[in-house]
Design a protein around this motif. Structure first.
Motif, PDB file in Angstrom:
ATOM      1  N   ARG A   1     122.534 -20.946   7.842  1.00  0.00           N
ATOM      2  CA  ARG A   1     121.468 -20.807   8.837  1.00  0.00           C
ATOM      3  C   ARG A   1     120.792 -19.458   8.632  1.00  0.00           C
ATOM      4  O   ARG A   1     120.955 -18.532   9.415  1.00  0.00           O
ATOM      5  CB  ARG A   1     122.045 -20.927  10.239  1.00  0.00           C
ATOM      6  CG  ARG A   1     122.626 -22.294  10.488  1.00  0.00           C
ATOM      7  CD  ARG A   1     123.140 -22.415  11.873  1.00  0.00           C
ATOM      8  NE  ARG A   1     123.677 -23.754  12.070  1.00  0.00           N
ATOM      9  CZ  ARG A   1     124.235 -24.148  13.182  1.00  0.00           C
ATOM     10  NH1 ARG A   1     124.356 -23.334  14.182  1.00  0.00           N
ATOM     11  NH2 ARG A   1     124.698 -25.369  13.295  1.00  0.00           N
ATOM     12  N   ARG A   2     120.007 -19.382   7.590  1.00  0.00           N
ATOM     13  CA  ARG A   2     119.347 -18.125   7.249  1.00  0.00           C
ATOM     14  C   ARG A   2     118.223 -17.781   8.211  1.00  0.00           C
ATOM     15  O   ARG A   2     117.758 -16.650   8.234  1.00  0.00           O
ATOM     16  CB  ARG A   2     118.791 -18.199   5.835  1.00  0.00           C
ATOM     17  CG  ARG A   2     119.860 -18.252   4.798  1.00  0.00           C
ATOM     18  CD  ARG A   2     119.261 -18.364   3.426  1.00  0.00           C
ATOM     19  NE  ARG A   2     120.301 -18.177   2.448  1.00  0.00           N
ATOM     20  CZ  ARG A   2     120.217 -17.319   1.448  1.00  0.00           C
ATOM     21  NH1 ARG A   2     119.139 -16.604   1.295  1.00  0.00           N
ATOM     22  NH2 ARG A   2     121.210 -17.192   0.611  1.00  0.00           N
ATOM     23  N   TRP A   3     117.755 -18.724   8.988  1.00  0.00           N
ATOM     24  CA  TRP A   3     116.656 -18.481   9.899  1.00  0.00           C
ATOM     25  C   TRP A   3     117.095 -17.700  11.121  1.00  0.00           C
ATOM     26  O   TRP A   3     116.265 -17.097  11.809  1.00  0.00           O
ATOM     27  CB  TRP A   3     116.029 -19.801  10.339  1.00  0.00           C
ATOM     28  CG  TRP A   3     116.994 -20.731  11.031  1.00  0.00           C
ATOM     29  CD1 TRP A   3     117.788 -21.664  10.446  1.00  0.00           C
ATOM     30  CD2 TRP A   3     117.272 -20.784  12.428  1.00  0.00           C
ATOM     31  NE1 TRP A   3     118.545 -22.300  11.390  1.00  0.00           N
ATOM     32  CE2 TRP A   3     118.253 -21.787  12.617  1.00  0.00           C
ATOM     33  CE3 TRP A   3     116.794 -20.100  13.536  1.00  0.00           C
ATOM     34  CZ2 TRP A   3     118.753 -22.101  13.883  1.00  0.00           C
ATOM     35  CZ3 TRP A   3     117.294 -20.411  14.782  1.00  0.00           C
ATOM     36  CH2 TRP A   3     118.269 -21.411  14.954  1.00  0.00           C
ATOM     37  N   VAL A   4     118.391 -17.669  11.425  1.00  0.00           N
ATOM     38  CA  VAL A   4     118.862 -17.076  12.673  1.00  0.00           C
ATOM     39  C   VAL A   4     118.628 -15.563  12.751  1.00  0.00           C
ATOM     40  O   VAL A   4     118.074 -15.089  13.748  1.00  0.00           O
ATOM     41  CB  VAL A   4     120.339 -17.444  12.929  1.00  0.00           C
ATOM     42  CG1 VAL A   4     120.885 -16.706  14.131  1.00  0.00           C
ATOM     43  CG2 VAL A   4     120.481 -18.941  13.134  1.00  0.00           C
ATOM     44  N   PRO A   5     119.041 -14.758  11.777  1.00  0.00           N
ATOM     45  CA  PRO A   5     118.838 -13.314  11.937  1.00  0.00           C
ATOM     46  C   PRO A   5     117.380 -12.891  12.117  1.00  0.00           C
ATOM     47  O   PRO A   5     117.085 -12.090  13.013  1.00  0.00           O
ATOM     48  CB  PRO A   5     119.441 -12.722  10.665  1.00  0.00           C
ATOM     49  CG  PRO A   5     120.430 -13.727  10.208  1.00  0.00           C
ATOM     50  CD  PRO A   5     119.856 -15.051  10.589  1.00  0.00           C
ATOM     51  N   PRO A   6     116.427 -13.417  11.329  1.00  0.00           N
ATOM     52  CA  PRO A   6     115.044 -12.995  11.567  1.00  0.00           C
ATOM     53  C   PRO A   6     114.509 -13.429  12.938  1.00  0.00           C
ATOM     54  O   PRO A   6     113.798 -12.666  13.597  1.00  0.00           O
ATOM     55  CB  PRO A   6     114.241 -13.668  10.457  1.00  0.00           C
ATOM     56  CG  PRO A   6     115.211 -14.116   9.445  1.00  0.00           C
ATOM     57  CD  PRO A   6     116.525 -14.249  10.118  1.00  0.00           C
ATOM     58  N   VAL A   7     114.865 -14.633  13.368  1.00  0.00           N
ATOM     59  CA  VAL A   7     114.386 -15.104  14.672  1.00  0.00           C
ATOM     60  C   VAL A   7     115.046 -14.314  15.792  1.00  0.00           C
ATOM     61  O   VAL A   7     114.386 -13.922  16.770  1.00  0.00           O
ATOM     62  CB  VAL A   7     114.649 -16.619  14.831  1.00  0.00           C
ATOM     63  CG1 VAL A   7     114.335 -17.092  16.233  1.00  0.00           C
ATOM     64  CG2 VAL A   7     113.825 -17.398  13.819  1.00  0.00           C
ATOM     65  N   PHE A   8     116.339 -14.042  15.667  1.00  0.00           N
ATOM     66  CA  PHE A   8     117.073 -13.264  16.666  1.00  0.00           C
ATOM     67  C   PHE A   8     116.446 -11.879  16.840  1.00  0.00           C
ATOM     68  O   PHE A   8     116.182 -11.430  17.957  1.00  0.00           O
ATOM     69  CB  PHE A   8     118.534 -13.166  16.226  1.00  0.00           C
ATOM     70  CG  PHE A   8     119.327 -12.061  16.859  1.00  0.00           C
ATOM     71  CD1 PHE A   8     119.588 -12.063  18.207  1.00  0.00           C
ATOM     72  CD2 PHE A   8     119.819 -11.024  16.097  1.00  0.00           C
ATOM     73  CE1 PHE A   8     120.328 -11.055  18.795  1.00  0.00           C
ATOM     74  CE2 PHE A   8     120.566 -10.011  16.665  1.00  0.00           C
ATOM     75  CZ  PHE A   8     120.811 -10.027  18.026  1.00  0.00           C
ATOM     76  N   ILE A   9     116.174 -11.211  15.734  1.00  0.00           N
ATOM     77  CA  ILE A   9     115.613  -9.864  15.796  1.00  0.00           C
ATOM     78  C   ILE A   9     114.175  -9.896  16.324  1.00  0.00           C
ATOM     79  O   ILE A   9     113.792  -9.075  17.166  1.00  0.00           O
ATOM     80  CB  ILE A   9     115.688  -9.205  14.404  1.00  0.00           C
ATOM     81  CG1 ILE A   9     117.150  -8.936  14.046  1.00  0.00           C
ATOM     82  CG2 ILE A   9     114.877  -7.917  14.359  1.00  0.00           C
ATOM     83  CD1 ILE A   9     117.384  -8.538  12.611  1.00  0.00           C
ATOM     84  N   THR A  10     113.398 -10.861  15.869  1.00  0.00           N
ATOM     85  CA  THR A  10     111.999 -10.957  16.296  1.00  0.00           C
ATOM     86  C   THR A  10     111.877 -11.211  17.790  1.00  0.00           C
ATOM     87  O   THR A  10     111.104 -10.545  18.487  1.00  0.00           O
ATOM     88  CB  THR A  10     111.276 -12.075  15.513  1.00  0.00           C
ATOM     89  OG1 THR A  10     111.406 -11.811  14.114  1.00  0.00           O
ATOM     90  CG2 THR A  10     109.821 -12.156  15.903  1.00  0.00           C
ATOM     91  N   VAL A  11     112.642 -12.164  18.310  1.00  0.00           N
ATOM     92  CA  VAL A  11     112.551 -12.498  19.733  1.00  0.00           C
ATOM     93  C   VAL A  11     113.078 -11.334  20.581  1.00  0.00           C
ATOM     94  O   VAL A  11     112.499 -11.012  21.629  1.00  0.00           O
ATOM     95  CB  VAL A  11     113.322 -13.809  20.028  1.00  0.00           C
ATOM     96  CG1 VAL A  11     113.400 -14.075  21.511  1.00  0.00           C
ATOM     97  CG2 VAL A  11     112.645 -14.972  19.330  1.00  0.00           C
ATOM     98  N   GLY A  12     114.139 -10.684  20.143  1.00  0.00           N
ATOM     99  CA  GLY A  12     114.663  -9.538  20.894  1.00  0.00           C
ATOM    100  C   GLY A  12     113.681  -8.379  20.937  1.00  0.00           C
ATOM    101  O   GLY A  12     113.463  -7.767  21.994  1.00  0.00           O
ATOM    102  N   LEU A  13     113.070  -8.073  19.793  1.00  0.00           N
ATOM    103  CA  LEU A  13     112.085  -6.992  19.763  1.00  0.00           C
ATOM    104  C   LEU A  13     110.821  -7.355  20.540  1.00  0.00           C
ATOM    105  O   LEU A  13     110.207  -6.488  21.159  1.00  0.00           O
ATOM    106  CB  LEU A  13     111.731  -6.643  18.317  1.00  0.00           C
ATOM    107  CG  LEU A  13     112.830  -5.924  17.534  1.00  0.00           C
ATOM    108  CD1 LEU A  13     112.389  -5.712  16.085  1.00  0.00           C
ATOM    109  CD2 LEU A  13     113.196  -4.611  18.177  1.00  0.00           C
ATOM    110  N   LEU A  14     110.454  -8.617  20.517  1.00  0.00           N
ATOM    111  CA  LEU A  14     109.299  -9.060  21.295  1.00  0.00           C
ATOM    112  C   LEU A  14     109.554  -8.867  22.793  1.00  0.00           C
ATOM    113  O   LEU A  14     108.676  -8.417  23.532  1.00  0.00           O
ATOM    114  CB  LEU A  14     108.982 -10.521  20.985  1.00  0.00           C
ATOM    115  CG  LEU A  14     107.750 -11.120  21.659  1.00  0.00           C
ATOM    116  CD1 LEU A  14     106.492 -10.404  21.173  1.00  0.00           C
ATOM    117  CD2 LEU A  14     107.663 -12.597  21.353  1.00  0.00           C
ATOM    118  N   GLY A  15     110.755  -9.191  23.247  1.00  0.00           N
ATOM    119  CA  GLY A  15     111.101  -8.983  24.654  1.00  0.00           C
ATOM    120  C   GLY A  15     111.101  -7.520  25.038  1.00  0.00           C
ATOM    121  O   GLY A  15     110.582  -7.132  26.097  1.00  0.00           O
TER     122      GLY A  15
END
Length: 88
Positions: A31-45
């Motif tokens: 699941r290579r998509w998880v780290p970029p999405v996790f970081i992006t959504v957290g930084l967006l918040g």
């Protein structure tokens, strides 16, 4: 030389287990998509909250939302941690 009874039982147990065992299910793929999405959504918040506190009244749609901006920012950060649980 004769084998002990313990060895005979262990050998029989291994054969019995091999015949009755269920096939193993392979783990899901990467699941290579998880780290970029996790970081992006957290930084967006976090960015949403910082922008709201610094210039929230000057941005029209943020001023209209009022205190809902806090819920939006915290919700984005909380959802990033939920996404992080998908990483294996």
């Amino acid at each position: 030389m004769a084998e002990s009874k313990v060895r005979k039982k262990a050998g029989a147990r291994k054969q019995r287990d091999a015949q009755t065992s269920t096939p193993r299910v392979k783990a899901p793929g990467s699941r290579r998509w998880v780290p970029p999405v996790f970081i992006t959504v957290g930084l967006l918040g976090a960015a949403w909250l910082v922008i709201y506190y610094i210039a929230g009244r000057q941005i029209p749609f943020m001023g209209d939302l009022g205190n809902w901006n806090i819920l939006i920012g915290m919700g984005l950060m909380a959802s990033s941690f939920v996404i992080a649980t998908q990483w294996r």
